[in-house]
Design a protein around this motif. Structure first.
Motif, short mmCIF file in Angstrom:
data_model
loop_
_atom_site.label_atom_id
_atom_site.label_comp_id
_atom_site.label_asym_id
_atom_site.label_seq_id
_atom_site.Cartn_x
_atom_site.Cartn_y
_atom_site.Cartn_z
N ASN A 1 0.83 -1.20 0.00
CA ASN A 1 0.00 0.00 0.00
C ASN A 1 0.86 1.25 0.00
O ASN A 1 1.83 1.35 0.73
N ASN A 2 0.46 2.20 -0.79
CA ASN A 2 1.16 3.49 -0.80
C ASN A 2 0.33 4.57 -0.11
O ASN A 2 0.68 5.74 -0.15
N GLY A 3 -0.79 4.19 0.52
CA GLY A 3 -1.63 5.13 1.24
C GLY A 3 -2.73 5.74 0.40
O GLY A 3 -3.58 6.46 0.90
N ALA B 1 -7.48 1.76 -2.62
CA ALA B 1 -8.64 1.19 -1.96
C ALA B 1 -8.21 -0.07 -1.22
O ALA B 1 -7.28 -0.75 -1.64
N PRO B 2 -8.87 -0.40 -0.10
CA PRO B 2 -8.45 -1.56 0.69
C PRO B 2 -8.40 -2.87 -0.09
O PRO B 2 -7.51 -3.68 0.12
N GLU B 3 -9.32 -3.06 -1.01
CA GLU B 3 -9.34 -4.33 -1.76
C GLU B 3 -8.17 -4.44 -2.74
O GLU B 3 -7.89 -5.51 -3.25
N LEU B 4 -7.46 -3.34 -2.98
CA LEU B 4 -6.29 -3.37 -3.86
C LEU B 4 -4.98 -3.43 -3.09
O LEU B 4 -3.91 -3.45 -3.68
N THR B 5 -5.07 -3.43 -1.76
CA THR B 5 -3.89 -3.46 -0.90
C THR B 5 -3.70 -4.88 -0.36
O THR B 5 -4.65 -5.52 0.06
N THR B 6 -2.47 -5.34 -0.36
CA THR B 6 -2.15 -6.69 0.14
C THR B 6 -1.17 -6.59 1.29
O THR B 6 -0.24 -5.79 1.26
#
Length: 131
Positions: free
Chosen positions: A64-66, A69-74
């Motif tokens: 995540n780069n901040g 969206a949460p579903e794109l963050t692992t």
């Protein structure tokens, strides 16, 4: 103690007791891994050492780069780091999940060329569990 001398010590203890031999063998494995996989890379744990250039066991990372969206963050929690027996490339083995609501951890791995873009979290998300 070098891995070779620790191995010789383990072999001498095989006749003494199974528990002693197992303990020495575990220490040999840890020392060998440190010599072969992490030599000269530092662990980054004291603040005075360089940051490692590959995933480290017991740590959790995010891609995540901040601004995602949460579903794109692992999140990726590393259990073990090893090398391919023939090619020698590093592989981190562990657990991943997205940050989407209801997502679950699943087994995953990352190879040596996949470290770029991952950031270590300040605290691991999964506790270390002894088998």
């Amino acid at each position: 103690m070098s891995a070779q001398s620790a191995l010789e010590t383990a072999l001498r203890h095989l006749g003494a007791s199974e528990n002693t031999a197992v303990a020495v063998a575990a220490r040999v494995a840890a020392e060998f891994r440190a010599e072969v996989f992490l030599k000269g890379k530092g662990t980054g744990t004291t603040g005075n050492e360089p940051t490692p250039d590959f995933f480290q066991p017991g740590r959790t990372y995010t891609d995540n780069n901040g601004y995602r969206a949460p579903e794109l963050t692992t999140h990726f929690h590393v259990e073990h780091v090893t090398r391919h027996p023939e090619g020698g490339q590093l592989r981190a083995i562990g657990w991943s999940r997205s940050l989407a609501p209801g997502s679950r951890w699943h087994g995953d791995f990352r190879d040596g060329d996949e470290f770029a873009g991952w950031t270590e979290l300040s605290a691991p998300l999964l506790p270390g569990v002894a088998l």
